[in-house]
Design an enzyme around this catalytic site. Structure first.
Site, mmCIF file in Angstrom:
data_model
loop_
_atom_site.group_PDB
_atom_site.id
_atom_site.type_symbol
_atom_site.label_atom_id
_atom_site.label_comp_id
_atom_site.label_asym_id
_atom_site.label_seq_id
_atom_site.Cartn_x
_atom_site.Cartn_y
_atom_site.Cartn_z
ATOM 1 N N ASP A 87 0.434 -1.207 0.010
ATOM 2 C CA ASP A 87 -0.142 0.242 0.004
ATOM 3 C C ASP A 87 0.936 1.105 -0.043
ATOM 4 O O ASP A 87 1.778 1.382 0.794
ATOM 5 C CB ASP A 87 -1.069 -0.145 1.279
ATOM 6 C CG ASP A 87 -1.556 -1.084 1.431
ATOM 7 O OD1 ASP A 87 -1.764 -2.178 0.958
ATOM 8 O OD2 ASP A 87 -2.281 -1.126 2.476
ATOM 9 N N GLU A 94 -10.297 -2.447 4.210
ATOM 10 C CA GLU A 94 -9.107 -1.768 4.476
ATOM 11 C C GLU A 94 -9.023 -0.595 3.739
ATOM 12 O O GLU A 94 -9.679 -0.204 2.901
ATOM 13 C CB GLU A 94 -7.993 -2.978 4.061
ATOM 14 C CG GLU A 94 -8.024 -4.068 4.651
ATOM 15 C CD GLU A 94 -6.760 -5.105 4.358
ATOM 16 O OE1 GLU A 94 -6.247 -5.615 5.108
ATOM 17 O OE2 GLU A 94 -6.524 -5.026 2.953
HETATM 18 C C1 FRU Z 1 -3.913 -3.657 3.193
HETATM 19 C C2 FRU Z 1 -3.191 -4.134 4.100
HETATM 20 C C3 FRU Z 1 -3.538 -2.901 5.256
HETATM 21 C C4 FRU Z 1 -2.742 -3.058 6.217
HETATM 22 C C5 FRU Z 1 -1.218 -3.173 5.391
HETATM 23 C C6 FRU Z 1 -0.352 -4.089 5.915
HETATM 24 O O1 FRU Z 1 -3.154 -4.138 1.734
HETATM 25 O O2 FRU Z 1 -3.452 -5.409 4.618
HETATM 26 O O3 FRU Z 1 -5.099 -2.954 5.750
HETATM 27 O O4 FRU Z 1 -2.403 -2.071 7.027
HETATM 28 O O5 FRU Z 1 -1.737 -3.924 3.977
HETATM 29 O O6 FRU Z 1 0.687 -4.434 5.224
#
Ligand code: FRU
Length: 455
Positions: free
Chosen positions: A22, A206
């Site tokens: 992300d 998310e």
């Molecule tokens: C989304 C996620 C988020 C989390 C991050 C962990 O892709 O699962 O919810 O903060 O990646 O790397």
């Protein structure tokens, strides 16, 4: 490495020799675009999560910087956002300084003495334009005693009476809810409201975002809430839905009848667009996002080395009212102003009369190709990457992804961006987007457009 060199994009950000997922902490400050990102500083798969850092002055040329916020023995640094604390509300800045403040998720490891297994929100600040970061000693600042409370997006909300405050949108991922909080100092947070579950709920929620967006041709703005979910995305695995509605400083209310994944609007219909969030600190009114060009189904298996995963291009967002009376998001990619070796942009227009069907074939020197099909009768765009090169690394990868074409007129216009392993297609003025990864043996630099028999 040599074998995958042609797969590394030239305008999409990749880390030099590590893993990313992300985008985090997207913020524009003093002429510089900051892209922080979920990063494993020690490897090419998900783990040891930390905030990597890259900077740019044009959104298409990125320079990787030292890791900004590092994991520890007891804590991983999950996704979040960054703000420019102009008014020094948190008190981190000294005289003449401006603090950048990161609001991130502390994902406490089993080794943590008191918070093992929990996810809570924490702060770090930078007094040198994002180069170095200091953790706030009062962390975490917001703890719901939850194992799935993450991905805080914080923005400044101008109150109706000129009395603004910070708003945080974060998820209770397993409950499929976006929780909204407010604060005057980024340290003390008060619950405002809870949104969801709604529309697509086939996976955890998310990386939420919430922002006002102007409707083209009007002086009105609506509020848009973005929610990534995994699995349960429209193309399978990870996907991104959005809601258009109103936000009064406390509660977000989406337009129209709720209910069911059929009601969902999707920011992208390909399998490889996830966790997009928008930049803070953009003073000219543009709303710009960056997403992660992959899918949790196979993100750890994609065949590149020594790096793995790319960001999407930045996209500029706007709302348009479509003929069905709904306000929908249109997206336009930010492209380099000059031609660049390795990046191809095709502008294609195909007629839609009498239900005709056209194929836009993206190919290179070898047999590998992606076939985009505009089916005027079905009003769809499909992207078929089943014979696009290396597709065998995961069973979910060889796919045909389908997107609706809203308000297609006598022609459908396509902007097709091919950059190493990332293919981003925008149709109907950006009302439809379709992002797919491809791993061809030679770059897919050429295009052939042909009419085929109607289905
Ligand atoms: C989304 C996620 C988020 C989390 C991050 C962990 O892709 O699962 O919810 O903060 O990646 O790397």
């Amino acid at each position: 490495d040599r074998a995958t060199t042609h797969l590394r994009p030239v305008a999409h950000f990749t880390a030099h020799d590590t893993w990313l997922n992300d985008p985090n902490g997207l913020v524009f400050h003093d002429g510089t675009w900051h892209l922080f990102f979920q990063n494993n500083p020690h490897g090419d798969t998900h783990g040891n999560m930390s905030w990597g850092h890259a900077t740019s002055t044009d959104l298409v040329t990125w320079t990787e910087q030292p890791v900004a916020i590092r994991h520890t023995d007891t804590e991983e640094i999950f996704s979040g956002s960054a703000v420019v604390d102009e008014k020094n509300t948190a008190g981190f800045a000294g005289p003449g300084q401006t603090a950048l403040v990161a609001i991130y998720t502390s994902a406490y490891r089993p080794t943590h003495p008191t918070l093992a297994g929990r996810q809570a929100q924490s702060l770090a600040y930078s007094l040198d334009d994002g180069r170095t970061w200091t953790r706030y000693e009062g962390n975490p600042v917001l703890d719901r005693e939850s194992a799935d409370f993450r991905d805080p997006k914080v923005f400044w909300y101008d109150g109706a009476d000129g009395d603004g405050y910070w708003v945080m949108a974060a998820v209770e991922a397993a409950d499929r809810q976006v929780v909204l909080y407010r604060s005057d100092d980024l340290k003390q947070w008060h619950h405002l409201s809870t949104f969801g579950p709604a529309h697509a709920t086939g996976g955890v929620w998310e990386c939420p975002d919430l922002f006002p967006l102007s409707v083209r041709g009007t002086d009105r703005a609506r509020w848009v809430m973005i929610v990534s979910l995994n699995p349960g995305g429209v193309a399978g695995g990870s996907g991104v839905q959005y809601f258009v509605g109103d936000f009064d400083g406390t509660t977000f209310v989406p337009d129209g009848p709720g209910g069911g994944p059929q009601g969902a609007d999707w920011l992208d219909h390909g399998r490889d667009y996830y966790a997009p969030v928008s930049f803070n600190g953009v003073a000219d009114g543009r709303r710009l996002t960056v997403g992660w060009a992959s899918n949790w189904d196979y993100a750890n298996d994609t065949p590149t080395a020594p790096w793995r995963s790319a960001m999407s291009l930045a996209r500029e967002l706007e709302l348009v009212r479509t003929t069905d009376g709904r306000d929908r998001v249109v997206q336009r990619p930010v492209l380099p102003e000059e031609p660049r070796d390795g990046l191809v942009v095709h502008e294609v227009e195909v007629p839609t009369d009498e239900g005709r069907r056209h194929e836009i074939v993206l190919h290179g020197d070898g047999p590998d190709a992606v076939v985009l099909t505009v089916d005027a009768a079905a009003r769809t765009l499909t992207g078929d990457r089943r014979r696009s090169g290396d597709t065998e690394f995961h069973p979910a990868f060889p796919s045909v992804d389908t997107a609706p074409l809203h308000d297609a007129g006598a022609t459908v216009d396509l902007t097709v961006v091919v950059d190493g392993c990332v293919l981003e297609v925008f149709a109907c003025g950006g009302l439809t987007a379709l992002t797919q990864l491809v791993f061809p043996s030679t770059p897919l630099t050429r295009v052939t457009v042909r009419e085929v028999a109607a289905a």
